[in-house]
Design a protein around this motif. Structure first.
Motif, PDB file in Angstrom:
ATOM      1  N   GLU A   1       0.841  -1.193   0.000  1.00 23.00           N
ATOM      2  CA  GLU A   1       0.000   0.000   0.000  1.00 23.00           C
ATOM      3  C   GLU A   1       0.878   1.246   0.000  1.00 23.00           C
ATOM      4  OE1 GLU A   1      -2.316   0.406   3.510  1.00 23.00           O
ATOM      5  OE2 GLU A   1      -3.370   2.184   2.823  1.00 23.00           O
ATOM      6  N   VAL A   2       0.625   2.130  -0.944  1.00 27.36           N
ATOM      7  CA  VAL A   2       1.374   3.384  -1.017  1.00 27.36           C
ATOM      8  C   VAL A   2       0.934   4.301   0.111  1.00 27.36           C
ATOM      9  CG1 VAL A   2       1.822   5.451  -2.379  1.00 27.36           C
ATOM     10  CG2 VAL A   2       1.686   3.216  -3.506  1.00 27.36           C
ATOM     11  N   GLN A   3       1.910   4.804   0.857  1.00 29.49           N
ATOM     12  CA  GLN A   3       1.612   5.744   1.935  1.00 29.49           C
ATOM     13  C   GLN A   3       2.597   6.901   1.889  1.00 29.49           C
ATOM     14  OE1 GLN A   3       1.518   3.569   5.663  1.00 29.49           O
ATOM     15  NE2 GLN A   3      -0.637   3.098   5.388  1.00 29.49           N
ATOM     16  N   LEU A   4       2.080   8.085   2.160  1.00 23.38           N
ATOM     17  CA  LEU A   4       2.885   9.293   2.233  1.00 23.38           C
ATOM     18  C   LEU A   4       2.529  10.011   3.529  1.00 23.38           C
ATOM     19  CD1 LEU A   4       2.223  10.421  -1.427  1.00 23.38           C
ATOM     20  CD2 LEU A   4       4.378   9.527  -0.585  1.00 23.38           C
ATOM     21  N   GLN A   5       3.534  10.324   4.308  1.00 26.67           N
ATOM     22  CA  GLN A   5       3.318  10.953   5.602  1.00 26.67           C
ATOM     23  C   GLN A   5       4.058  12.270   5.641  1.00 26.67           C
ATOM     24  OE1 GLN A   5       1.430   9.555   8.172  1.00 26.67           O
ATOM     25  NE2 GLN A   5       1.714  11.407   9.367  1.00 26.67           N
ATOM     26  N   ALA A   6       3.318  13.366   5.615  1.00 26.77           N
ATOM     27  CA  ALA A   6       3.929  14.687   5.662  1.00 26.77           C
ATOM     28  C   ALA A   6       4.025  15.177   7.094  1.00 26.77           C
ATOM     29  CB  ALA A   6       3.107  15.676   4.834  1.00 26.77           C
ATOM     30  N   SER A   7       5.094  15.884   7.396  1.00 27.17           N
ATOM     31  CA  SER A   7       5.290  16.426   8.734  1.00 27.17           C
ATOM     32  C   SER A   7       6.181  17.661   8.656  1.00 27.17           C
ATOM     33  CB  SER A   7       5.928  15.379   9.649  1.00 27.17           C
ATOM     34  OG  SER A   7       7.211  15.023   9.163  1.00 27.17           O
ATOM     35  N   GLY A   8       6.273  18.371   9.779  1.00 27.42           N
ATOM     36  CA  GLY A   8       7.188  19.491   9.867  1.00 27.42           C
ATOM     37  C   GLY A   8       6.557  20.866   9.848  1.00 27.42           C
ATOM     38  N   GLY A   9       5.253  20.928   9.695  1.00 22.63           N
ATOM     39  CA  GLY A   9       4.599  22.229   9.689  1.00 22.63           C
ATOM     40  C   GLY A   9       4.601  22.856  11.067  1.00 22.63           C
ATOM     41  N   GLY A  10       4.196  24.111  11.117  1.00 19.23           N
ATOM     42  CA  GLY A  10       4.131  24.812  12.382  1.00 19.23           C
ATOM     43  C   GLY A  10       3.999  26.300  12.182  1.00 19.23           C
ATOM     44  N   LEU A  11       4.154  27.025  13.276  1.00 22.10           N
ATOM     45  CA  LEU A  11       4.073  28.482  13.258  1.00 22.10           C
ATOM     46  C   LEU A  11       5.485  29.061  13.225  1.00 22.10           C
ATOM     47  CD1 LEU A  11       2.535  31.175  13.611  1.00 22.10           C
ATOM     48  CD2 LEU A  11       2.675  30.788  16.093  1.00 22.10           C
ATOM     49  N   VAL A  12       5.720  29.972  12.310  1.00 22.24           N
ATOM     50  CA  VAL A  12       7.046  30.578  12.184  1.00 22.24           C
ATOM     51  C   VAL A  12       6.875  32.053  11.846  1.00 22.24           C
ATOM     52  CG1 VAL A  12       7.234  29.975   9.721  1.00 22.24           C
ATOM     53  CG2 VAL A  12       9.319  30.329  11.073  1.00 22.24           C
ATOM     54  N   GLY A  26       5.711   1.756   0.472  1.00 19.47           N
ATOM     55  CA  GLY A  26       4.801   0.982  -0.356  1.00 19.47           C
ATOM     56  C   GLY A  26       5.095   1.005  -1.842  1.00 19.47           C
ATOM     57  N   PHE A  27       6.224   1.614  -2.233  1.00 15.14           N
ATOM     58  CA  PHE A  27       6.601   1.605  -3.645  1.00 15.14           C
ATOM     59  C   PHE A  27       8.111   1.780  -3.759  1.00 15.14           C
ATOM     60  CE2 PHE A  27       7.443   6.166  -4.173  1.00 15.14           C
ATOM     61  CZ  PHE A  27       6.731   6.715  -3.108  1.00 15.14           C
ATOM     62  N   THR A  28       8.639   1.463  -4.941  1.00 11.88           N
ATOM     63  CA  THR A  28      10.070   1.627  -5.180  1.00 11.88           C
ATOM     64  C   THR A  28      10.391   3.113  -5.260  1.00 11.88           C
ATOM     65  OG1 THR A  28      10.126  -0.455  -6.401  1.00 11.88           O
ATOM     66  CG2 THR A  28      11.990   1.047  -6.701  1.00 11.88           C
ATOM     67  N   PHE A  29      11.196   3.561  -4.321  1.00 15.14           N
ATOM     68  CA  PHE A  29      11.377   4.993  -4.082  1.00 15.14           C
ATOM     69  C   PHE A  29      11.839   5.758  -5.308  1.00 15.14           C
ATOM     70  CE2 PHE A  29      11.333   8.511  -1.407  1.00 15.14           C
ATOM     71  CZ  PHE A  29      12.528   9.201  -1.412  1.00 15.14           C
ATOM     72  N   ASP A  30      12.747   5.200  -6.104  1.00 15.94           N
ATOM     73  CA  ASP A  30      13.320   5.977  -7.197  1.00 15.94           C
ATOM     74  C   ASP A  30      12.594   5.786  -8.535  1.00 15.94           C
ATOM     75  OD1 ASP A  30      16.267   3.878  -7.806  1.00 15.94           O
ATOM     76  OD2 ASP A  30      14.133   3.418  -7.616  1.00 15.94           O
ATOM     77  N   ASP A  31      11.385   5.283  -8.489  1.00 14.35           N
ATOM     78  CA  ASP A  31      10.638   5.060  -9.723  1.00 14.35           C
ATOM     79  C   ASP A  31       9.652   6.174 -10.059  1.00 14.35           C
ATOM     80  OD1 ASP A  31      10.231   1.408  -9.893  1.00 14.35           O
ATOM     81  OD2 ASP A  31      11.874   2.759 -10.431  1.00 14.35           O
ATOM     82  N   ASP A 109      -3.315  16.432 -11.852  1.00 12.07           N
ATOM     83  CA  ASP A 109      -3.900  15.234 -12.458  1.00 12.07           C
ATOM     84  C   ASP A 109      -2.880  14.122 -12.623  1.00 12.07           C
ATOM     85  OD1 ASP A 109      -6.135  17.087 -14.663  1.00 12.07           O
ATOM     86  OD2 ASP A 109      -6.311  16.513 -12.552  1.00 12.07           O
ATOM     87  N   ASN A 110      -1.587  14.460 -12.565  1.00  8.00           N
ATOM     88  CA  ASN A 110      -0.542  13.450 -12.722  1.00  8.00           C
ATOM     89  C   ASN A 110      -0.189  12.761 -11.413  1.00  8.00           C
ATOM     90  OD1 ASN A 110      -0.086  13.757 -15.518  1.00  8.00           O
ATOM     91  ND2 ASN A 110       1.158  15.570 -15.160  1.00  8.00           N
ATOM     92  N   TYR A 111      -0.846  13.165 -10.346  1.00  6.34           N
ATOM     93  CA  TYR A 111      -0.524  12.624  -9.025  1.00  6.34           C
ATOM     94  C   TYR A 111      -1.605  11.651  -8.575  1.00  6.34           C
ATOM     95  CZ  TYR A 111       3.354  15.769  -8.724  1.00  6.34           C
ATOM     96  OH  TYR A 111       4.536  16.401  -8.961  1.00  6.34           O
ATOM     97  N   ALA A 112      -1.143  10.434  -8.229  1.00  9.58           N
ATOM     98  CA  ALA A 112      -2.087   9.371  -7.915  1.00  9.58           C
ATOM     99  C   ALA A 112      -2.285   9.168  -6.425  1.00  9.58           C
ATOM    100  CB  ALA A 112      -1.599   8.071  -8.547  1.00  9.58           C
ATOM    101  N   TYR A 113      -1.281   9.560  -5.634  1.00  7.51           N
ATOM    102  CA  TYR A 113      -1.358   9.307  -4.198  1.00  7.51           C
ATOM    103  C   TYR A 113      -0.995  10.578  -3.434  1.00  7.51           C
ATOM    104  CZ  TYR A 113      -1.394   4.437  -5.633  1.00  7.51           C
ATOM    105  OH  TYR A 113      -1.708   3.241  -6.237  1.00  7.51           O
ATOM    106  N   TRP A 114      -1.763  10.827  -2.391  1.00 12.46           N
ATOM    107  CA  TRP A 114      -1.599  12.052  -1.602  1.00 12.46           C
ATOM    108  C   TRP A 114      -1.460  11.716  -0.129  1.00 12.46           C
ATOM    109  CZ3 TRP A 114      -1.695  17.031  -3.788  1.00 12.46           C
ATOM    110  CH2 TRP A 114      -1.961  17.067  -5.166  1.00 12.46           C
ATOM    111  N   GLY A 115      -0.595  12.462   0.551  1.00  8.40           N
ATOM    112  CA  GLY A 115      -0.509  12.343   1.991  1.00  8.40           C
ATOM    113  C   GLY A 115      -1.459  13.311   2.657  1.00  8.40           C
ATOM    114  N   GLN A 116      -1.514  13.241   3.967  1.00  8.40           N
ATOM    115  CA  GLN A 116      -2.332  14.209   4.687  1.00  8.40           C
ATOM    116  C   GLN A 116      -1.566  15.533   4.722  1.00  8.40           C
ATOM    117  OE1 GLN A 116      -0.030  12.653   6.159  1.00  8.40           O
ATOM    118  NE2 GLN A 116       0.676  13.950   7.804  1.00  8.40           N
ATOM    119  N   GLY A 117      -2.209  16.612   4.963  1.00  6.00           N
ATOM    120  CA  GLY A 117      -1.546  17.906   4.928  1.00  6.00           C
ATOM    121  C   GLY A 117      -0.852  18.236   6.234  1.00  6.00           C
ATOM    122  N   THR A 118       0.078  19.162   6.139  1.00  8.69           N
ATOM    123  CA  THR A 118       0.718  19.724   7.324  1.00  8.69           C
ATOM    124  C   THR A 118       0.626  21.240   7.214  1.00  8.69           C
ATOM    125  OG1 THR A 118       2.725  19.707   8.699  1.00  8.69           O
ATOM    126  CG2 THR A 118       3.070  19.676   6.326  1.00  8.69           C
TER     127      THR A 118
END
Length: 124
Positions: A1-12, A26-31, A109-118
């Motif tokens: 299963e393809v998973q994307l986990q975004a992190s690092g946001g905050g107040l600056v 969940g996928f070959t990283f350099d593909d 439209d070229n993006y098939a998988y999305w992580g949650q937002g930060t």
């Protein structure tokens, strides 16, 4: 299963820096290409940056050129977005996504998988 986990946001404060991370699995990283998009409050989302994990090619939106840097950490299957000289107009929820292609992709439209937002808030 393809998973994307975004992190690092905050107040600056304006002029400050943040580093966002997108941990992929969940996928070959350099593909594929990985992109960062952002959606300001009440506005449509737009592409910010993209990295081809296959050949290292990069893309930056005009609004962030010279301030943001996208990079990859193969050992950790992670893509980073270093954001410097932040401005209030950079305030948005940032999303990372995996393209369906290896090369640079700027169209959502070229993006098939999305992580949650930060959330990134630039404010004094």
């Amino acid at each position: 299963e393809v998973q994307l986990q975004a992190s690092g946001g905050g107040l600056v404060q304006p002029g400050g820096s943040l580093r966002l991370s997108c941990a992929a699995s969940g996928f070959t990283f350099d593909d594929y290409a990985i992109g960062w998009f952002r959606q300001p409050p009440g506005k449509d989302g737009k592409g910010v940056s993209c990295l081809s994990l296959n050949d290292g090619g990069t893309y930056y939106a005009d609004s962030v050129k010279g301030r943001f840097v996208i990079s990859r950490d193969y050992a950790k299957s992670t893509v980073h977005l270093q954001m410097n000289s932040l401005k209030p107009e950079d305030t948005a929820t940032y999303y990372c996504a995996r393209a369906a292609v290896r090369s640079i992709a700027t169209n959502r439209d070229n993006y098939a998988y999305w992580g949650q937002g930060t959330l990134v808030t630039v404010s004094s």
